[in-house]
Design a protein around this motif. Structure first.
Motif, short mmCIF file in Angstrom:
data_model
loop_
_atom_site.label_atom_id
_atom_site.label_comp_id
_atom_site.label_asym_id
_atom_site.label_seq_id
_atom_site.Cartn_x
_atom_site.Cartn_y
_atom_site.Cartn_z
N PRO A 1 0.83 -1.21 0.00
CA PRO A 1 0.00 0.00 0.00
C PRO A 1 0.86 1.26 0.00
CG PRO A 1 -0.17 -1.17 2.09
CD PRO A 1 0.59 -2.06 1.17
N VAL A 2 0.32 2.29 -0.62
CA VAL A 2 1.08 3.54 -0.76
C VAL A 2 1.44 4.10 0.60
CG1 VAL A 2 1.07 5.79 -1.87
CG2 VAL A 2 -0.39 3.98 -2.75
N GLU A 3 0.48 4.02 1.55
CA GLU A 3 0.72 4.62 2.85
C GLU A 3 1.85 3.92 3.59
OE1 GLU A 3 -2.18 3.56 1.65
OE2 GLU A 3 -3.38 2.47 3.10
N LEU A 4 2.14 2.68 3.20
CA LEU A 4 3.23 1.97 3.84
C LEU A 4 4.57 2.43 3.24
CD1 LEU A 4 3.84 -0.57 5.74
CD2 LEU A 4 4.20 -1.78 3.60
N CYS A 5 4.54 2.69 1.97
CA CYS A 5 5.80 2.97 1.27
C CYS A 5 6.25 4.43 1.40
CB CYS A 5 5.68 2.63 -0.20
SG CYS A 5 5.22 0.92 -0.45
N CYS A 6 5.34 5.31 1.77
CA CYS A 6 5.74 6.71 1.83
C CYS A 6 6.49 7.00 3.13
CB CYS A 6 4.50 7.61 1.72
SG CYS A 6 3.47 7.50 3.17
N ARG A 7 7.10 8.14 3.17
CA ARG A 7 7.79 8.52 4.42
C ARG A 7 6.76 9.23 5.30
NH1 ARG A 7 12.07 13.42 5.15
NH2 ARG A 7 12.36 13.15 7.40
N PRO A 8 6.48 8.68 6.51
CA PRO A 8 5.45 9.31 7.34
C PRO A 8 5.93 10.68 7.83
CG PRO A 8 5.93 7.08 8.07
CD PRO A 8 7.00 7.47 7.11
N MET A 9 5.00 11.65 7.72
CA MET A 9 5.32 13.01 8.20
C MET A 9 4.18 13.48 9.09
SD MET A 9 7.10 14.99 5.08
CE MET A 9 5.95 14.64 3.81
N ALA A 10 4.53 14.31 10.03
CA ALA A 10 3.52 14.85 10.96
C ALA A 10 2.41 15.52 10.17
CB ALA A 10 4.18 15.84 11.89
N PHE A 11 1.17 15.25 10.57
CA PHE A 11 0.04 15.78 9.82
C PHE A 11 -0.55 16.97 10.57
CE2 PHE A 11 -4.62 15.20 8.63
CZ PHE A 11 -4.48 15.90 7.44
N VAL A 12 -0.55 18.12 9.91
CA VAL A 12 -1.04 19.35 10.54
C VAL A 12 -2.08 19.96 9.60
CG1 VAL A 12 -0.41 21.71 11.20
CG2 VAL A 12 1.11 19.80 11.78
N THR A 13 -3.26 20.30 10.17
CA THR A 13 -4.25 20.94 9.31
C THR A 13 -4.32 22.42 9.64
OG1 THR A 13 -6.01 20.37 10.85
CG2 THR A 13 -5.68 18.89 9.01
N LEU A 14 -4.54 23.19 8.62
CA LEU A 14 -4.65 24.64 8.75
C LEU A 14 -6.11 25.00 8.46
CD1 LEU A 14 -1.50 25.58 6.62
CD2 LEU A 14 -1.59 25.00 9.04
N THR A 15 -6.75 25.69 9.38
CA THR A 15 -8.14 26.10 9.14
C THR A 15 -8.20 27.62 9.15
OG1 THR A 15 -8.77 26.11 11.46
CG2 THR A 15 -8.98 24.02 10.30
N GLY A 16 -9.32 28.11 8.66
CA GLY A 16 -9.54 29.56 8.66
C GLY A 16 -8.80 30.26 7.54
N LEU A 17 -8.27 29.53 6.60
CA LEU A 17 -7.59 30.17 5.48
C LEU A 17 -8.48 30.05 4.25
CD1 LEU A 17 -3.87 28.96 5.75
CD2 LEU A 17 -4.78 31.24 6.20
N ASP A 18 -8.73 31.18 3.64
CA ASP A 18 -9.53 31.18 2.41
C ASP A 18 -8.55 31.33 1.26
OD1 ASP A 18 -11.21 31.45 0.36
OD2 ASP A 18 -12.14 33.35 1.04
N VAL A 19 -8.06 30.16 0.78
CA VAL A 19 -6.97 30.23 -0.20
C VAL A 19 -7.48 30.53 -1.61
CG1 VAL A 19 -5.43 28.73 1.10
CG2 VAL A 19 -7.02 27.73 -0.54
N VAL A 20 -8.80 30.52 -1.76
CA VAL A 20 -9.33 30.78 -3.11
C VAL A 20 -9.52 32.27 -3.34
CG1 VAL A 20 -11.15 30.20 -4.75
CG2 VAL A 20 -10.44 28.52 -3.02
N TYR A 21 -10.14 32.93 -2.38
CA TYR A 21 -10.52 34.33 -2.62
C TYR A 21 -9.64 35.34 -1.89
CZ TYR A 21 -14.57 32.15 -4.68
OH TYR A 21 -15.36 31.41 -5.48
N ASN A 22 -8.95 34.92 -0.88
CA ASN A 22 -8.17 35.88 -0.10
C ASN A 22 -6.68 35.78 -0.46
OD1 ASN A 22 -6.70 37.19 1.94
ND2 ASN A 22 -8.45 36.99 3.34
#
Lengths: 196, 1089
Positions: free
Chosen positions: B9-30
């Motif tokens: 599986p892809v998730e096994l073969c990739c290098r695991p990296m810390a997962f951080v989500t960013l909220t409150g960003l309007d990357v389309v219009y702002n």
């Protein structure tokens, strides 16, 4: 013990090759042939070493999943290759070394044979000739008269050309081809039989 | 290729990296938000912290957290690892949620904004209920913040905000939207990274804390699962050392699980995953040996865990994948700087992967050979509700069932059938070929040419199985020469056999014929019955018929092939194939041998072509032609034997062109060389041997030069080394090995049948016209024409000799510089048989020394050779060495008038010049005349007449002359005064009248002239009489310009004592003349008795 033993000429063509599971002979031929890559590389790497310091035993050439391939090279660049079953843990480096040494001695005997032409494939077809042990003064080996050695005593005319009878006890017998090529063959057989 | 069930599986073969989500960003219009987001994602190089960011809306629903288990007592796990788990922690459950919010410290509506921010944080918290995920707030501000501590409002409001959002001060960040955005972002993400690490740390602690509730009987699977999770979280935390440690523990635990046919696949799958992780980390830690050791251990442990025999191909597939994955890891590590060696490189793993893929194919072939009537089960037992499995490595029809007993054997059967039927559709050959070509690429890199060839053979064979015969042939043909050149005949035969099958199945005529030719040859190790079969097929093909199919070919493929062959027959096109043999080992051998290394042009050139066939049955060839470098001869060297197509094998022993196996056939050829080829080499450029004829199909075997194919040079070497005595053969037979190819011969001119004699009297004398008489006599039986003579100094000697040697045919005039040193092609006409002619040559040698002279006679003669009239040019040459010597030595001396030797002469006083001519010639010389040419400074006293005219000098005799000369006073001349030349005209006494006289000029030596003050000249009578007075006149001359005082005393000798004349005595005693001598004058007369 060994599952395949091969003698390779300086020019890298096989002089002698035998394997025990005869049904898959081709696989061993390929294995021996491909091992020459490593032999070539090892020889060229040690090319600069002095002759008397040179180690003839090349060690493990390369491992495969099921077999181990060992190599040995004489000073005249004749190579011995031995394939051993990977599962056979009884064979350590020392055993392999001594087997190669035996093989080398035996090969030297073949070379000493006046009937043998260096570079010819080692065949023991003469060894298949009948041994007449019953004659007085016997046992004798029958051997086709082919060279000047044949000027020795008795010759018999029988199908397959004139033969030459030679008592085993005499020194000459040791020089005769049938006995020697067979000795080589037998030696190889003995190295292989020990597996079973 | 789409991913198969065996791909990791892809998730096994990739290098695991810390997962951080960013909220409150309007990357389309702002635009500001867009810039912030870009700064996070762009340029994520190795120096940035390993975080995978994702932008999510503030109200994103994160995966629900299942309620915490308080006790594991009654819990029985259903499998080792859920299929979704890794993906969940990589991409779904964040370690940190960042809430971005635009808020400046001096915001007028601070209160409202603060509470809005708090609400946003609260929403995120709600969604993450039960998880340890951290929350952080980033305030996007327009103003650059003041240094910490200076902005009182800022610190107050920050504290208030933290309070409102229930955040610690460490989780509140300010991002001024100013020039240095990237710098701020990097600082931010480092802070995020710290938070994430804390998160994963707590996760590890959490999983570890479960451990104590587990027991070994029911929770074995959980031990593995937890260990795996700890390791995976460690990886996310970037703590690879601990990750590796935990994976290793997990690996050991997996093998402690109770294995049974029902769960063996799950165990292997997990073991494979963990092994992959361990190897990957080992390579990452730059400990490749650890990786290899782990992999070996893994393979040894799993090799025998085959599982269900009905699905054993699955095990092979899994094994193949293990090797392939390790090969990929190894290769990747090499790309990152690891060095591999010849005996340990990824190629071996790809090769092994290919072996297992082949095994998989074999197993699938035997296990999945269901009849066509068996339909794929419906409903599909391999379908699950969600479309995926819950746990890795389980069977879809019995997920989560841990019992080792099969509750529903019928269901099991259907499931197995479904898998088997699916396996049938797998393109095995494609997989094998891909793996093999991967391995080939590796072995090429690590200097393993033979391994590469071997793998290419396997690829070729695999293409053959996959019915891609064109590619198969291409590969096999490519490697064949490697095996051929190294003389591995067994292997070559095996490859050729496959190649023959391919060419048969494609009805490739030329290839089919070529491979047949070689399989019949001596390099083939086939048994005789096989060879017979191939020979029969070959004959069939040559007779324009279809060959029998090769054994062990696919039946359907054979049917197609038969159709193809039938089409080939109806297509009457060009059916002549020329095959060059130098690249392979055909069943006919050819050697050409000229009888001699050179032939005279008047005798026919003879050579033999030896042919030997190695095939099992006698075979008849239709044509043999030999080509030469001069193509004119080709027409003479053709043997054609008309035979019908079906006679190729019949009447085997008759005819020149029928070869009996093992017997050497000798064919003699003769032709007359062209006269213009004299001095040239005739070379056999090729030998063409045709099999079959134009009505059927025809194969022309083409040997370059005088024969020999790919194997013959080694054979010739062996034969040369051999000291075996060959058994005697009948006279007309020869041993093949003893024939040595001689493909060229020289054409040399006809042996001349004339005699050339030279008559002369050596040595030659310098400058004389030396006479050389050349006698040419013809011993030919017919008239010879156009006899030409070339004579003179042999070219190629010292260049100075050419300048000083002149040759002429006319002895009557003296040669000068303009005459050549060598006279070429002097026509002397024709000669009848026995006739003789004489020619005189005159040679003038200007210097002494030895010279080689060449006399070269050429002529034309008509000759009949092999009933052909040819004009031969013959020539004969003679060389002679002639010594040149001086004819005589001339010695010159100066003496006084009293014949006393003079070192110097005195001005105005006469002296004598004596010449002495000593003959050095062994032959008599005639001095015709001599002449003295005086220099202007010399005058003669009397006539200068030659005294040696017509004198004949024998060896060692000499002729002398004497001249009285006087040298006027000249003052003091440095080096003396030139005397003049002495010219001798001479010739050999034996020379004929008309031979010119040779003038030899000898330069006379210089002489030193000295002035003297007083000259006394005694004028004595030539004799005196006893007792008669003897008048003696002494003439004294003053040579100076001054008056000289002279004192003269005369002392008579004892001889005069007997006279007793006193006067004389008195005079002689007493006379004392004291006088003055005037210059240039004065005579004194004295008389003595």
């Amino acid at each position: 013990m060994a599952v395949c033993i091969a003698v390779i000429a300086k020019e890298n063509y096989p002089l002698y090759i035998r394997s025990t599971p005869t049904e898959n002979e081709l696989k061993f031929h390929y294995m021996v042939h491909t091992s020459l890559d490593v032999v070539d590389e090892k020889i060229s790497a040690m090319g600069k070493a002095l002759v008397d310091q040179r180690e003839l035993y090349l060690g493990l050439l390369y491992p495969t999943e099921d077999y181990k391939v060992y190599g040995y090279v004489t000073n005249s660049k004749v190579k011995f290759v031995m394939v051993v079953d990977s599962s056979n843990t009884a064979l350590r480096d020392n055993e392999i070394r001594s087997m190669f040494r035996k093989l080398h001695n035996s090969y030297t005997d073949v070379m000493c044979n006046p009937f043998y032409n260096p570079g010819d494939r080692i065949q023991s077809r003469w060894a298949l000739l009948p041994v007449s042990a019953s004659s007085p003064g016997g046992p004798y080996f029958l051997c086709p008269i082919q060279s000047r050695w044949a000027l020795l005593p008795v010759s018999v005319s029988s199908p397959g050309g004139p033969y030459f009878l030679c008592p085993i006890q005499s020194r000459w017998a040791l020089l005769l081809c049938p006995i020697q090529s067979r000795a080589f063959d037998n030696m190889v057989t003995s190295m292989m039989i020990q597996v079973c | 290729m789409s991913p198969t069930q065996w791909d990791l599986p892809v998730e096994l073969c990739c290098r695991p990296m810390a997962f951080v989500t960013l909220t409150g960003l309007d990357v389309v219009y702002n635009a500001v938000h867009r810039a912030v987001w870009d700064a996070f994602c762009a340029n994520r190089r190795a120096d940035r912290v390993p975080i995978s960011f994702k932008v999510l809306p503030g109200d994103h629903e994160y995966p629900k957290c299942r309620p915490k288990r308080t006790s594991y007592e009654w819990y029985i796990p259903k499998g080792i690892l859920k299929t979704g788990w890794m993906n969940k922690h990589l991409n779904l459950v964040p370690a940190l949620v960042v809430v971005f919010y635009e808020l400046d410290w001096d915001e007028p509506q601070w209160k409202e904004k603060q509470s809005e921010c708090a609400t946003r944080v609260e929403i995120v918290r709600q969604s993450l209920q039960g998880r340890n995920t951290k929350v952080a707030v980033v305030l996007i501000q327009k103003k650059t913040p003041l240094p910490p501590g200076e902005d009182v409002i800022a610190s107050e409001r920050a504290a208030a905000l933290c309070n409102a959002c229930e955040l610690s001060g460490k989780s509140l960040f300010v991002l001024p939207h100013t020039d240095h955005l990237v710098g701020y972002i990097i600082r931010l993400e480092n802070a995020f990274y710290e938070h994430a690490q804390t998160y994963y740390y707590t996760e590890i602690r959490r999983v570890k804390s479960h451990k104590e509730f587990l027991n070994k009987t029911t929770h074995q699977l959980l031990f593995v699962r937890h260990q795996f999770k700890i390791a995976f979280f460690s990886e996310l935390k970037q703590d690879t050392q601990n990750a590796l440690k935990n994976y290793r523990t997990a690996y050991n635990l997996v093998h402690e699980l109770r294995a049974h046919e029902t769960n063996i696949l799950e165990i292997k799958t997990m073991a494979g995953f963990i092994n992959y992780k361990i190897c990957r980390l080992c390579f990452q830690h730059n400990t490749p040996l650890d990786a290899i050791a782990q992999f070996r251990k893994h393979i040894d442990l799993c090799k025998k865990k085959i599982g269900s025999a009905e699905l054993s191909f699955e095990h092979a597939a899994w094994m193949s994948k293990q090797f392939q994955a390790f090969g990929d890891l190894f290769d990747e590590a090499i790309k990152l700087g690891l060095t591999a060696i010849q005996t340990q490189n990824p190629g071996f793993y790809y090769q092994q992967a290919a072996y297992y893929a082949q095994e998989r194919k074999q197993l699938a072939k035997s296990l999945c050979n269901h009849e066509a009537s068996i339909m794929y089960p419906n409903p599909d037992p391999l379908e699950t509700q969600t479309g995926v499995l819950d746990f890795y490595g389980q069977r879809s029809w019995r997920q989560g069932i841990l019992s080792f007993d099969l509750s529903d054997p019928e269901k099991e059967k259907v499931g197995v059938l479904a898998i088997q039927l699916k396996e049938r559709n797998v393109a095995h050959s494609e997989i094998i070929i891909t793996l093999l070509s991967n391995a080939v690429a590796q072995f090429k890199k690590y200097k393993c040419p033979r391994m590469k060839s071997h793998l290419m053979v396997q690829m070729g064979e695999e293409y053959y199985y996959a019915k891609d015969y064109t590619k198969a042939l291409k590969l096999l043909d490519y490697v064949m020469c490697d095996y051929r050149s190294e003389g591995w005949w067994t292997l070559l035969t095996s490859i050729l056999t496959t190649a023959l099958k391919c060419s048969y199945l494609m009805a490739q005529l030329k290839d089919y014929i070529t491979y047949s030719l070689e399989l019949l040859g001596r390099a083939s190790t086939l048994k005789d019955d096989q060879k017979s079969r191939i020979e029969k097929n070959l004959i069939n093909v040559l007779m324009n018929e279809s060959p029998d199919p090769e054994p062990d070919c696919d039946i359907f493929a054979v049917k197609t092939a038969q159709k193809l062959w039938a089409d080939r027959i109806s297509l009457a096109g060009s059916n002549i194939f020329t095959i060059g043999v130098q690249d392979f080992v055909p069943f006919v051998q050819c050697k050409a041998k000229f009888h001699a290394p050179s032939f005279h042009v008047d005798v026919p050139v003879e050579f033999d072509i030896y042919l030997k066939a190695d095939c099992p049955h006698p075979i008849r060839f239709s044509k043999l032609c030999v080509s030469f470098n001069n193509q004119e001869y080709n027409q003479f060297c053709v043997i054609e034997e008309a035979s019908k197509a079906n006679e190729v094998l019949e009447n085997p022993t008759q005819g020149k062109m029928c070869l009996v196996p093992g017997k050497t056939r000798k064919l003699l050829f003769k032709f007359v060389a062209k006269t213009e080829d004299v001095g040239k080499k005739i070379e056999i450029t090729s030998v063409d041997l045709a099999l079959g004829n134009e009505t059927g199909r025809c194969v022309v075997l083409n040997w370059q030069g005088g024969g020999g194919d790919a194997a013959s040079s080694q054979e010739a070497l062996q034969a040369a080394r051999s000291f075996k005595r060959r058994p005697k053969l009948p006279d007309n037979e020869v041993h093949w090995d003893s024939i040595i190819i001689q493909a060229s011969t020289m054409i040399i001119s006809r042996v001349p049948n004339i005699s050339v004699h030279l008559r002369h009297e050596p040595p030659a004398l310098t400058n004389e016209m030396y006479c050389l008489v050349v006698t040419v006599q013809s011993h030919e039986k017919t008239q010879i024409r156009d006899v030409k003579l070339t004579a003179g100094l042999k070219p190629g000697q010292d260049a100075n000799l050419t300048q000083k040697t002149h040759v002429t045919l006319h002895g009557t005039e003296l040669c000068d510089e303009s005459y050549p040193a060598l006279l070429t092609d002097i026509p002397v006409g024709d000669l009848h048989p026995g006739e003789q002619l004489e020619k005189m040559l005159y040679v003038r040698c200007g210097t002494v020394g030895s010279r080689m002279f060449l006399v070269y006679v050429s002529y034309l003669i008509n000759i009949t050779a092999e009933e052909k009239e040819i004009v031969c040019k013959c020539h004969k040459d003679e060389t002679v060495t002639i010594e040149t010597v001086f004819p005589f030595d001339v010695a010159v001396k100066f003496v006084s008038t009293k014949f006393e030797h003079l070192e110097r002469v005195y001005a105005d006083i006469p002296f004598l010049l004596m010449t002495d001519l000593l003959s050095a010639s062994p032959w008599a010389l005639t001095v015709v005349s001599s002449e003295l040419q005086l220099a202007p400074s010399m005058t003669t006293v009397d006539q200068l007449e030659s005294q040696v005219d017509n004198v004949v000098l024998q060896t060692g005799e000499s002729a002398s002359e004497c001249f009285c000369l006087r040298c006027p006073s000249l003052g003091n001349v440095e080096g003396g005064v030139a005397t003049g030349h002495y010219i001798i005209s001479w010739k050999r006494t034996s020379a004929m009248e008309n031979i010119p006289v040779i003038r030899t000029v000898i330069t006379l030596p210089h002489v030193i002239v000295e002035n003297i003050p007083l000259h006394v000249n005694a004028d004595l009578p030539s004799f005196g009489r006893v007792r008669e007075s003897l008048p003696v006149k002494y003439h004294l001359q003053n040579k100076t310009d001054f008056v000289q005082d002279v004192e003269i005393s005369v002392e008579p000798s004892d001889a005069f004592m007997f006279s007793g004349l006193k006067q004389v005595q008195a005079i002689s005693c007493g006379v004392y003349v004291d006088t003055k001598l005037r210059p240039r004058d004065g005579e004194l007369y004295l008389w003595f008795l």
